[in-house]
Design an enzyme around this catalytic site. Structure first.
Site, mmCIF file in Angstrom:
data_model
loop_
_atom_site.group_PDB
_atom_site.id
_atom_site.type_symbol
_atom_site.label_atom_id
_atom_site.label_comp_id
_atom_site.label_asym_id
_atom_site.label_seq_id
_atom_site.Cartn_x
_atom_site.Cartn_y
_atom_site.Cartn_z
ATOM 1 N N GLY A 150 0.819 -1.209 0.000
ATOM 2 C CA GLY A 150 0.000 0.000 0.000
ATOM 3 C C GLY A 150 0.851 1.256 0.000
ATOM 4 N N THR A 151 2.171 1.077 -0.071
ATOM 5 C CA THR A 151 3.068 2.243 -0.035
ATOM 6 C C THR A 151 2.828 3.131 -1.261
ATOM 7 O OG1 THR A 151 4.712 0.888 1.069
ATOM 8 C CG2 THR A 151 5.492 2.958 0.124
ATOM 9 N N ALA A 199 -1.978 -1.227 -4.231
ATOM 10 C CA ALA A 199 -3.157 -0.353 -4.180
ATOM 11 C C ALA A 199 -2.787 0.937 -3.468
ATOM 12 C CB ALA A 199 -4.306 -1.043 -3.438
ATOM 13 N N ALA A 200 -3.088 2.055 -4.097
ATOM 14 C CA ALA A 200 -2.832 3.346 -3.459
ATOM 15 C C ALA A 200 -3.790 3.536 -2.290
ATOM 16 C CB ALA A 200 -3.024 4.473 -4.462
ATOM 17 N N ASN A 201 -4.887 2.769 -2.312
ATOM 18 C CA ASN A 201 -5.895 2.917 -1.259
ATOM 19 C C ASN A 201 -6.660 1.593 -1.145
ATOM 20 O OD1 ASN A 201 -8.345 3.692 0.161
ATOM 21 N ND2 ASN A 201 -7.618 5.790 -0.149
ATOM 22 N N PHE A 202 -6.755 1.065 0.067
ATOM 23 C CA PHE A 202 -7.419 -0.235 0.256
ATOM 24 C C PHE A 202 -8.845 -0.081 0.760
ATOM 25 C CE2 PHE A 202 -3.062 -1.896 0.186
ATOM 26 C CZ PHE A 202 -3.250 -3.022 -0.600
ATOM 27 N N HIS A 230 -4.696 15.371 3.873
ATOM 28 C CA HIS A 230 -4.159 14.339 4.766
ATOM 29 C C HIS A 230 -3.462 14.985 5.954
ATOM 30 C CE1 HIS A 230 -4.589 11.543 1.317
ATOM 31 N NE2 HIS A 230 -4.631 10.615 2.248
ATOM 32 N N HIS A 231 -3.140 14.152 6.923
ATOM 33 C CA HIS A 231 -2.386 14.546 8.118
ATOM 34 C C HIS A 231 -1.000 15.109 7.742
ATOM 35 C CE1 HIS A 231 -0.128 10.773 7.572
ATOM 36 N NE2 HIS A 231 -1.316 10.265 7.233
ATOM 37 N N LYS A 236 2.258 12.924 6.523
ATOM 38 C CA LYS A 236 2.333 12.223 5.235
ATOM 39 C C LYS A 236 3.502 12.759 4.415
ATOM 40 C CE LYS A 236 -0.478 10.685 1.345
ATOM 41 N NZ LYS A 236 0.088 9.325 1.435
ATOM 42 N N GLY A 279 -1.093 9.146 -3.234
ATOM 43 C CA GLY A 279 -1.212 8.092 -4.249
ATOM 44 C C GLY A 279 -2.657 7.944 -4.696
#
Ligand SMILES: NC(=O)c1ccc[n+]([C@@H]2O[C@H](COP(=O)([O-])OP(=O)(O)OC[C@H]3O[C@@H](n4cnc5c(N)ncnc54)[C@H](OP(=O)(O)O)[C@@H]3O)[C@@H](O)[C@H]2O)c1
Length: 222
Positions: free
Chosen positions: A73-74, A97-100, A130-131, A134, A140
């Site tokens: 997921g990186t 996957a950029a996002n699961f 995002h936080h 990141k 991604g």
């Protein structure tokens, strides 16, 4: 993310081979910790990777050499690091996957449908929030959302605020109207749960390069 995966692995029936990171975790996880992949007592069936791009490239090489399926997921991989994943996929199954999250992957599929239906899209705007910890920008996920609308060019805006888990918005400008689709992630556990489910599916697949829609579509059909 490693801790999120660890927190759900037992619940989802996984037999944990070990937790790998470069630095000692300094808490209860230490009993299951190894300082490198080569330190693992035996090769697992699947490696779930959420690190940084250099870690992912090294993990891909290790998985190919040890016949281990790789779920990663990186985000933020460059062309060479992406090529390393493809090379590994010639020998073992690799799912990136950029996002699961189920919601973002549904959004991805909806955008593909929108691009086919709407022939007068004048502009595409993607926003990711995002936080502040990141490392990569755009996210991604933002890049994957933009890619789902290719060959249309998307303008991407990234903001880093507080501890935001991940908010994405896609705005399609049409003549006389705007279509906006948004996703809000409230809990990082959704990504870990998705990665674990993807790992279970991937373990039964032949070598090759897979994306999240391969796994989601197959699990809906199954
Ligand atoms: N696909 C998704 O659904 C999803 C969801 C959330 C996050 N992500 C992505 O997942 C990645 C990790 O996010 P995170 O929030 O967990 O980051 P994080 O808190 O910074 O954790 C990264 C971990 O990777 C380890 N690491 C870094 N470089 C390494 C290397 N070269 N070799 C081995 N281990 C290495 C670090 O530990 P040591 O420094 O101790 O090695 C750390 O434990 C990011 O790319 C993020 O964008 C993806």
């Amino acid at each position: 993310m490693g801790r999120q995966v660890l927190g759900l692995a037992d619940e989802l029936g996984f037999d944990l081979a070990g937790v790998v990171s470069r630095h000692h975790p300094g808490d209860a996880i230490a009993t299951r910790w190894f300082p490198g992949l080569d330190a693992l007592p035996s090769a697992p069936d699947v490696l779930i990777d959420f690190t940084l791009p250099a870690g992912t490239a090294a993990a891909a090489r290790w998985c190919a050499d040890h016949d281990v399926a790789l779920v990663t997921g990186t985000t933020g991989l460059d062309r060479v690091q992406t090529g390393t994943l493809s090379a590994a996929a010639e020998r073992v199954p690799v799912l990136q996957a950029a996002n699961f999250s189920p919601g973002v992957n549904t959004l991805m599929a909806l955008l593909g449908q929108a691009a086919g239906w709407l022939d007068e899209i004048r502009a595409v705007h993607v926003t990711d929030v995002h936080h502040v910890h990141k490392k990569d920008a755009p996210s991604g996920t933002a890049l994957a959302l933009a890619a789902a609308l290719a060959p249309l060019e998307a303008e991407i805006e990234s903001r880093r605020e507080g501890e935001v888990v991940g908010d994405h918005e896609v705005r399609l400008e049409l003549p006389g109207e705007t279509l906006t689709i948004a996703h809000h992630a409230a809990d990082r556990a959704i990504f870990a749960r998705g990665a674990l489910r993807a790992a279970r599916w991937l373990n039964a697949q032949p070598p090759g390069r897979y994306g999240p829609l391969d796994w989601i579509t197959a699990s809906k059909q199954g």
